[in-house]
Design an enzyme around this catalytic site. Structure first.
Site, short mmCIF file in Angstrom:
data_model
loop_
_atom_site.label_atom_id
_atom_site.label_comp_id
_atom_site.label_asym_id
_atom_site.label_seq_id
_atom_site.Cartn_x
_atom_site.Cartn_y
_atom_site.Cartn_z
N TYR A 101 0.84 -1.20 0.00
CA TYR A 101 0.00 0.00 0.00
C TYR A 101 0.87 1.25 0.00
O TYR A 101 2.04 1.22 0.41
CB TYR A 101 -0.95 0.03 1.20
CG TYR A 101 -0.26 0.19 2.55
CD1 TYR A 101 0.00 1.45 3.08
CD2 TYR A 101 0.12 -0.93 3.30
CE1 TYR A 101 0.63 1.59 4.32
CE2 TYR A 101 0.74 -0.79 4.53
CZ TYR A 101 0.99 0.47 5.03
OH TYR A 101 1.62 0.61 6.25
N CYS A 102 0.28 2.34 -0.49
CA CYS A 102 0.88 3.67 -0.34
C CYS A 102 -0.12 4.51 0.46
O CYS A 102 -0.92 3.95 1.22
CB CYS A 102 1.21 4.28 -1.70
SG CYS A 102 -0.22 4.63 -2.75
N PHE A 103 -0.10 5.81 0.31
CA PHE A 103 -0.97 6.62 1.16
C PHE A 103 -2.44 6.50 0.78
O PHE A 103 -3.29 6.24 1.63
CB PHE A 103 -0.55 8.09 1.13
CG PHE A 103 -1.36 8.96 2.06
CD1 PHE A 103 -1.29 8.78 3.43
CD2 PHE A 103 -2.22 9.92 1.55
CE1 PHE A 103 -2.06 9.54 4.30
CE2 PHE A 103 -2.99 10.70 2.41
CZ PHE A 103 -2.90 10.51 3.78
#
Length: 376
Positions: A102-104
């Site tokens: 995941y990223c933000f």
């Protein structure tokens, strides 16, 4: 960055509850500064961009827009740098084949990371829809919805009663002090830092959700104030616990002295020594600073005369320890603070909880009471 057709079809995970219930390993590709501010217990930070990359690309985005920012990103994360980062993701993915990344926001960074990993290794590693932001929002919702479903009991007792050890002997409990990495008093600091407020809340929400999912709605909590060191209990949970029945554990004074000496002196010294790589001298110096600094935190409450009296006892004990290695001198200040400072303060606090006092007895009797409340 344009994504290939293969990249656009890579797997996406949207079931956030299952991710946390199953303790799913998470590959966090955000920058380290973002990870330090808040993450999840099962996550590891293997960033697409480091902090300098993120800063430079963010400035380019503000000045010239997305396309220019992406171009700069591809320049900065290329060649050997790109290969090393993909290699790190591959190692994580092979070690945790059931994991996610995941990223933000679940957007460009995680899609790029996912595509690069697939192109280089053939691993179609799932990314989390909505990324960190969606997972954080989900856990905040749990902190609002789960506590009202609980049937909590509060374990209370004078300082030194061994409440934390007693609490940890149960399956149906939440150890707030462990989650906060702090014992919840002036002497409660640990050799290692407390988590961020965000990380504390995330870990707490996950534990509450898992207990509730297992049908463990009757839970034991230790009697805590709103603040645990520098952290604070979320309002919804704190308000629920503030109305919960109290079980008071009674321990003889000398046994409390022994427990406190063990936990705050012997165990404390061992913890500081361990943090300093087993260096006993460095551990002793850090331990001494911790004791004297903790005492000074309550100087105003103690009053000048009692503070000086306790400080003299503590300094004498530390000198004896430095010369002989003996910890027996610490019994004097431990006993003094327990009986002369903490006990009167506890008497005042428990007097305001008489209406909630459901049971009082020995540890064995409290254990039986809790068993009858469905807490094992």
């Amino acid at each position: 960055m344009p994504l290939s057709s293969a990249g656009k079809n890579l797997p996406v995970v949207a079931d956030l509850q299952t991710l946390f219930l199953q303790d799913t390993p998470m590959l966090d590709v955000r920058a380290p500064i973002e990870f330090r501010e808040g993450a999840f217990p099962s996550s590891a930070n293997l960033p697409l961009m480091d902090d300098a990359d993120r800063d430079a690309i963010g400035k380019r985005y503000k000045q010239l827009g997305q396309d220019a920012a992406i171009e700069l990103g591809l320049q900065r994360v290329s060649g050997g740098i790109k290969a090393s980062r993909v290699n790190a993701w591959e190692a994580f993915a092979r070690q945790h084949p059931a994991g996610v990344l995941y990223c933000f926001r679940g957007g460009l960074r995680s899609r790029i990371s996912q595509q690069w990993l697939y192109e280089q290794t053939g691993i179609a590693y799932p990314r989390v829809q909505g990324g960190y932001k969606a997972m954080r929002r989900f856990l905040l919702e749990q902190l609002e919805t789960v506590p009202p479903q609980l049937q909590p009991v509060i374990l209370s007792g004078r300082t030194g009663s061994g409440k934390t050890r007693f609490l940890r002997s149960f399956h149906q409990q939440i150890d707030l002090e462990a989650l906060a990495n702090h014992r919840g008093s002036a002497f409660g600091a640990q050799p290692t830092p407390q988590p961020t407020q965000i990380n504390f809340e995330n870990a707490l929400a996950i534990q509450l959700m898992r207990k509730c999912h297992r049908g463990q709605r009757a839970l034991l909590f230790e009697d805590e104030s709103r603040r645990i060191g520098s952290l604070h209990n979320p309002d919804t949970l704190f308000n629920i616990l503030s109305d919960a029945p109290v079980a008071l554990m009674q321990i003889a004074d000398e046994e409390r002295v022994e427990i406190s000496h063990q936990e705050y002196v012997a165990d404390g010294l061992a913890a500081f020594t361990k943090v300093h790589g087993g260096d006993s001298e460095a551990g002793f110096i850090a331990f001494s600073g911790y004791l004297l600094g903790s005492l000074d935190k309550i100087q105003r409450r103690l009053g000048g005369m009692r503070h000086q009296q306790a400080r003299k006892m503590m300094q004498t004990a530390l000198r004896q320890q430095a010369m002989t290695g003996s910890l027996t001198g610490h019994y004097d200040w431990v006993r003094f603070l327990l009986l002369d400072y903490y006990d009167p303060m506890y008497d005042y606090q428990i007097s305001g909880k008489q209406g909630r006092l459901a049971f009082s007895g020995s540890p064995a009797e409290v254990r039986e009471y809790l068993r009858n409340q469905g807490i094992t």
